[in-house]
Scaffold this active site. Structure first.
Site, short mmCIF file in Angstrom:
data_model
loop_
_atom_site.label_atom_id
_atom_site.label_comp_id
_atom_site.label_asym_id
_atom_site.label_seq_id
_atom_site.Cartn_x
_atom_site.Cartn_y
_atom_site.Cartn_z
N LYS A 76 4.54 46.13 -15.10
CA LYS A 76 3.57 45.20 -15.70
C LYS A 76 2.16 45.73 -15.46
CE LYS A 76 2.43 40.22 -15.56
NZ LYS A 76 2.77 38.92 -14.94
N SER A 151 4.10 35.33 -18.24
CA SER A 151 3.18 36.35 -18.67
C SER A 151 3.77 37.77 -18.64
CB SER A 151 1.94 36.32 -17.79
OG SER A 151 2.27 36.63 -16.46
N SER A 175 6.17 33.37 -14.38
CA SER A 175 5.99 34.56 -15.24
C SER A 175 7.03 35.66 -15.09
CB SER A 175 4.62 35.16 -15.00
OG SER A 175 3.68 34.47 -15.76
N1 GLN Z 1 2.71 30.29 -17.62
C1 GLN Z 1 2.03 29.99 -16.40
C2 GLN Z 1 0.55 30.07 -16.57
O1 GLN Z 1 0.10 30.35 -17.66
C3 GLN Z 1 2.50 30.92 -15.31
C4 GLN Z 1 1.89 32.26 -15.42
C5 GLN Z 1 2.32 33.17 -14.32
O2 GLN Z 1 3.28 32.91 -13.61
N2 GLN Z 1 1.55 34.22 -14.15
O3 GLN Z 1 -0.19 29.82 -15.66
#
Ligand code: GLN
Length: 486
Positions: A76, A151, A175
């Site tokens: 990532k 994400s 994420s």
């Molecule tokens: N979807 C969640 C957010 O937008 C979690 C994102 C994540 O775990 N980085 O905050």
């Protein structure tokens, strides 16, 4: 697609160790898949030449007694990689080349792996669909125009499509687990502090954790083992004896108690998810576990709590991007203040700005007690619910997400419905405990659905064992017609 990239990481490592395949051949087959992809957009940066050079170096002087000998891995684009651009999916860091390596990637390289490329993600890891990335949305290999989740959407997409044998993501509110669930892959969010956060672009520091994303549970155990280390450079790093998750993996879960929290049955949840959950219970029961109904009464507060704590920390972490020290600087403005303002207006996307605004608001004097302090207290209550539950059960079983992968654009302009995607995953980050998502079935469209297992802090081995037992019985198979190569 070459056959080799259909294999699991565990199988590939075996082939390398038995000298049945060379790292160069392996690396070439992934590069071929990366180059044949016309639509997924899962990579922001590819490192093909450098990866091939590393593969050849490995083959010349192979060292086999490591966990990931000669394995190319794409990661990532939130992990800082020395001399390789690290963007966090943002225009702000479009040209940022770190001169240091994150502890986690460094650990992988120490185990014999090398970098294959940097994977697309939501901007600063804020999102659930990979649509907030400055580098464009990513498609889910399961079907054209569906999101891979977020994400860590690029990671999930590249893994499911066979563009990398394994990968790593970060999970602040889901994420790793939500994209794993959307793509039919395995994703684990470790106990807070187990994997070092050093060198990972920060989103919400009290919630962020790195973790493996893999094709199978065995791969997940292997990767976790490679990632974990005590790190003095991360003040929240846990100092404990290294475990051998991979060789200790067993599907014998007889007598373990699995809790089913009634609060995870939300309004409007599809029958398919319910069915999946029922099936999960049955499978674990058939494996000798005991199923127990439990209650986590403060679950309903998790999402609002998360959407105060995470933006608050983000607003503070992202204050450093001012055009002076890192990355992008606007050339508009007549003085320093205007330069700051223009840099931040032009460098951040809408979702990131929304979080900074919310975060700054809840931390401002006058609102700090009403929002931030209150959220911290509720966070403790949510953690207490889990502590209480783990007095009676070994693990908790829930669905990973309230739906399967949705269409690109479907939720983009409706942040609340986007945030609702995290309803089953955020409580785990707030409590700092480990959880894994494994593919558990498919819906009517044949889109994968994941189930989530949760354990108490540092119980990763047990978590992996239960997931391993379930995986064997579920026997999930995904066939993809590689439309993205056409
Ligand atoms: N979807 C969640 C957010 O937008 C979690 C994102 C994540 O775990 N980085 O905050």
């Amino acid at each position: 697609m070459s056959d080799i990239s259909k294999k699991s990481l565990t199988e590939i490592v075996k082939l390398i160790k038995k000298k049945e395949i060379k790292s160069e051949e392996l690396t070439k087959s992934y590069i071929k898949n990366i180059n044949s992809d016309k639509k997924l957009n899962s990579f922001i940066t590819t490192c093909s030449e450098e990866a091939l050079r590393k593969a050849k170096d490995f083959d010349k002087k192979p060292i086999f007694d490591t966990l990931l000998p000669g394995i190319p891995i794409a990661v990532k684009d939130l992990f800082c990689t020395r001399d390789v651009r690290t963007t966090a999916g943002s225009k702000m860091l479009e040209n940022f080349v770190p001169n240091y390596e994150s502890t986690i990637t460094n650990n992988l390289w120490n185990e014999g792996a090398f970098l294959l490329g940097k994977l697309n993600c939501d901007e600063y890891a804020m999102g659930s669909s990979n649509e907030t990335s400055y580098f464009g949305n990513v498609m889910n290999p399961i079907a054209e125009n569906t999101v891979p989740g977020g994400s860590s959407g690029g990671s999930a997409s590249a893994l499911a499509a066979g563009l990398t044998p394994t990968t790593i993501g970060t999970d602040t509110g889901g994420s790793i687990r939500q994209p794993a669930s959307f793509t039919g892959t395995v994703g684990l969010k470790p106990t807070y502090g187990l994997c070092s956060r050093w060198g990972i672009v920060a989103f919400a520091s009290s919630l962020d954790q790195a973790g493996p994303m893999t094709k199978t549970v065995s791969d997940c155990a292997l990767m976790l083992q490679a990632m974990v280390s005590f790190d003095k450079k991360d003040s929240t790093s846990i100092n404990k004896k290294k475990e051998n998750y991979s060789t200790s993996l067993t599907n014998n879960i007889k007598g373990l108690k699995i809790g089913i929290p009634k609060e995870y049955r939300v309004d409007g949840m599809s029958k398919e998810i319910d069915k999946l959950w029922e099936n999960g219970k049955k499978i674990l029961k058939d494996s000798g576990a005991e199923i127990i109904d439990i209650s986590l009464p403060n679950t309903k507060y998790a999402l609002p709590t998360y959407y105060i704590v995470a933006p608050a920390e983000a607003s503070s972490n992202l204050a450093r991007y001012d055009g002076v020290k890192y990355g992008f600087r606007s050339n508009k403005g007549n003085d320093l203040i205007e330069m700051y303002e223009n840099t931040r207006s032009e460098g951040f996307g809408d979702e990131v700005k929304r979080r900074i605004l919310i975060g700054t608001y809840v931390l401002s004097s006058g609102y700090y007690d009403a929002y931030y302090i209150k959220a911290q207290k509720v966070r403790q209550m949510i953690k207490n619910d889990f502590d209480q539950a783990f007095k009676n059960v070994d693990a908790i079983l829930t669905p990973s997400t309230p739906s399967s992968a949705f269409k690109i654009g479907e939720k983009k302009n409706d942040p609340i419905s986007m945030y609702l995607n995290d309803i089953f995953t955020v409580p785990i980050n707030l409590a700092g405990i480990p959880a894994i998502s494994i593919p558990a079935g498919s819906d009517i469209n044949n889109y994968p659905l994941g189930m989530q297992l949760i354990c108490k802090p540092l119980d990763e081995q047990k978590l992996l064992n239960i997931a391993y037992a379930a995986e064997k019985k579920i026997n999930f198979k995904q066939s993809l017609n590689r439309w993205w190569e056409k």
